[in-house]
Design a protein around this motif. Structure first.
Motif, mmCIF file in Angstrom:
data_model
loop_
_atom_site.group_PDB
_atom_site.id
_atom_site.type_symbol
_atom_site.label_atom_id
_atom_site.label_comp_id
_atom_site.label_asym_id
_atom_site.label_seq_id
_atom_site.Cartn_x
_atom_site.Cartn_y
_atom_site.Cartn_z
ATOM 1 N N MET A 1 -34.300 -1.254 -61.557
ATOM 2 C CA MET A 1 -34.359 -2.252 -62.617
ATOM 3 C C MET A 1 -34.061 -3.646 -62.070
ATOM 4 O O MET A 1 -32.929 -3.958 -61.696
ATOM 5 N N GLY A 2 -35.082 -4.486 -61.985
ATOM 6 C CA GLY A 2 -34.902 -5.859 -61.553
ATOM 7 C C GLY A 2 -34.543 -6.755 -62.727
ATOM 8 O O GLY A 2 -34.436 -6.295 -63.871
ATOM 9 N N LYS A 3 -34.389 -8.050 -62.476
ATOM 10 C CA LYS A 3 -34.003 -8.975 -63.531
ATOM 11 C C LYS A 3 -35.119 -9.166 -64.553
ATOM 12 O O LYS A 3 -34.870 -9.277 -65.753
ATOM 13 N N ARG A 4 -36.376 -9.199 -64.068
ATOM 14 C CA ARG A 4 -37.485 -9.500 -64.970
ATOM 15 C C ARG A 4 -38.587 -8.455 -64.955
ATOM 16 O O ARG A 4 -39.571 -8.582 -65.683
ATOM 17 N N THR A 5 -38.452 -7.439 -64.116
ATOM 18 C CA THR A 5 -39.443 -6.371 -64.077
ATOM 19 C C THR A 5 -38.803 -5.127 -63.461
ATOM 20 O O THR A 5 -37.645 -5.165 -63.048
ATOM 21 N N VAL A 6 -39.548 -4.055 -63.412
ATOM 22 C CA VAL A 6 -39.080 -2.790 -62.839
ATOM 23 C C VAL A 6 -39.840 -2.542 -61.536
ATOM 24 O O VAL A 6 -41.039 -2.815 -61.454
ATOM 25 N N TYR A 7 -39.127 -2.044 -60.534
ATOM 26 C CA TYR A 7 -39.749 -1.749 -59.248
ATOM 27 C C TYR A 7 -39.596 -0.258 -58.934
ATOM 28 O O TYR A 7 -38.804 0.442 -59.556
ATOM 29 N N ALA A 8 -40.358 0.205 -57.951
ATOM 30 C CA ALA A 8 -40.218 1.572 -57.444
ATOM 31 C C ALA A 8 -39.520 1.501 -56.096
ATOM 32 O O ALA A 8 -39.882 0.677 -55.248
ATOM 33 N N ALA A 9 -38.510 2.356 -55.892
ATOM 34 C CA ALA A 9 -37.741 2.294 -54.655
ATOM 35 C C ALA A 9 -37.176 3.667 -54.319
ATOM 36 O O ALA A 9 -37.170 4.578 -55.148
ATOM 37 N N ARG A 10 -36.724 3.806 -53.096
ATOM 38 C CA ARG A 10 -36.043 5.023 -52.652
ATOM 39 C C ARG A 10 -34.941 4.640 -51.684
ATOM 40 O O ARG A 10 -34.937 3.528 -51.127
ATOM 41 N N THR A 11 -34.010 5.545 -51.479
ATOM 42 C CA THR A 11 -32.918 5.320 -50.534
ATOM 43 C C THR A 11 -33.184 6.120 -49.271
ATOM 44 O O THR A 11 -33.572 7.287 -49.335
ATOM 45 N N ALA A 12 -32.996 5.479 -48.137
ATOM 46 C CA ALA A 12 -33.248 6.154 -46.864
ATOM 47 C C ALA A 12 -32.307 5.602 -45.807
ATOM 48 O O ALA A 12 -31.791 4.485 -45.927
ATOM 49 N N LYS A 13 -32.072 6.388 -44.772
ATOM 50 C CA LYS A 13 -31.215 5.977 -43.667
ATOM 51 C C LYS A 13 -31.929 4.876 -42.878
ATOM 52 O O LYS A 13 -33.110 4.977 -42.573
ATOM 53 N N LEU A 14 -31.210 3.815 -42.583
ATOM 54 C CA LEU A 14 -31.771 2.701 -41.839
ATOM 55 C C LEU A 14 -31.882 3.036 -40.361
ATOM 56 O O LEU A 14 -31.055 3.776 -39.817
ATOM 57 N N GLU A 15 -32.893 2.497 -39.706
ATOM 58 C CA GLU A 15 -33.082 2.749 -38.287
ATOM 59 C C GLU A 15 -31.923 2.160 -37.480
ATOM 60 O O GLU A 15 -31.462 1.056 -37.745
ATOM 61 N N ASP A 16 -31.485 2.918 -36.491
ATOM 62 C CA ASP A 16 -30.400 2.479 -35.595
ATOM 63 C C ASP A 16 -29.140 2.091 -36.364
ATOM 64 O O ASP A 16 -28.432 1.142 -35.999
ATOM 65 N N SER A 17 -28.878 2.803 -37.464
ATOM 66 C CA SER A 17 -27.694 2.501 -38.274
ATOM 67 C C SER A 17 -27.215 3.775 -38.963
ATOM 68 O O SER A 17 -28.025 4.609 -39.368
ATOM 69 N N PRO A 18 -25.893 3.914 -39.123
ATOM 70 C CA PRO A 18 -25.376 5.091 -39.839
ATOM 71 C C PRO A 18 -25.457 4.935 -41.350
ATOM 72 O O PRO A 18 -25.123 5.850 -42.091
ATOM 73 N N PHE A 19 -25.920 3.768 -41.816
ATOM 74 C CA PHE A 19 -25.927 3.476 -43.236
ATOM 75 C C PHE A 19 -27.318 3.668 -43.849
ATOM 76 O O PHE A 19 -28.330 3.666 -43.154
ATOM 77 N N SER A 20 -27.335 3.813 -45.172
ATOM 78 C CA SER A 20 -28.584 3.943 -45.920
ATOM 79 C C SER A 20 -28.902 2.626 -46.610
ATOM 80 O O SER A 20 -28.024 1.801 -46.865
#
Length: 212
Positions: free
Chosen positions: A85-104
């Protein structure tokens, strides 16, 4: 006498056993959830992408769907996508592990499809964040992306770039250029002010200008 188990019994885990053949991490997981498998390790069913002619519909969460070109369906359909949910519209997204990082991190569908150059945004020409067909996407700078934004929700005139000037008793047209507000003029009606805004927007914003 049997030798005591030293490492965790879970495959590929070499941590020291705490209890019942499990390390502390897997033992706590088993007690809390009844399984040693973490959510990120589970096999999740991927929601199918529906292809209709030249377009495809991606099922999101919250009852939303994103639309993409049918040619992108195979690559996009390997993941589950959610409604963001954006401020003025809705987007499609997913969560994934970042390259060369332990974080998502968050990966947006429109960026996955267009793959813009570093430092560039992806602008939805129609203003609909769920229309991710290539014909509706274009690379943009931060300023250009902002120029194509919809009118603010707190806009009381109902027309982008137009507001009531109480002291002057007239409608004022203003526009943002390179992050700074520029005064266009005062007008007796909000519609005349909006026409002035649209004309000025064409001059300074070009193809990225939006009047609604």
């Amino acid at each position: 006498m049997a030798k005591a188990q030293i490492t965790c019994s879970v495959d590929d885990c070499n941590l020291k056993v705490r209890s019942k053949g499990l390390c502390g991490k897997h033992y706590d997981r088993m007690r809390a959830h009844g399984t040693t498998v973490f959510r990120t390790e589970r096999t999740l069913s991927v929601r199918p992408v529906q292809i209709v002619g030249d377009v495809a519909y991606v099922t999101l969460t919250r009852g939303y769907h994103a639309i993409i070109d049918a040619s992108d369906a195979q690559a996009i359909g390997t993941h589950n996508w959610s409604a963001f949910m954006g401020k003025r519209t809705v987007y499609a997204a997913r969560t994934a592990k970042l390259e060369d990082s332990p974080f998502s991190g968050t990966i947006f569908l429109h960026r996955e499809i267009l793959n813009p150059a570093n430092g560039f945004y992806v602008d939805h020409i129609s203003g609909n964040g769920l229309d991710c067909r290539r014909g509706n996407l274009r690379e943009a700078t931060c300023a250009q992306n902002a120029q194509n934004s919809r009118r603010r929700k707190d806009n009381k005139s109902g027309l982008k770039g137009v507001s009531w000037h109480k002291q002057r008793g007239a409608w004022v047209a203003q526009i943002s250029v390179h992050g700074k507000r520029r005064h266009i003029g005062l007008f007796p009606t909000k519609y005349e002010a909006h026409e002035a805004y649209k004309e000025f927007s064409k001059q300074v914003h070009g193809e990225f200008g939006r009047s609604a």
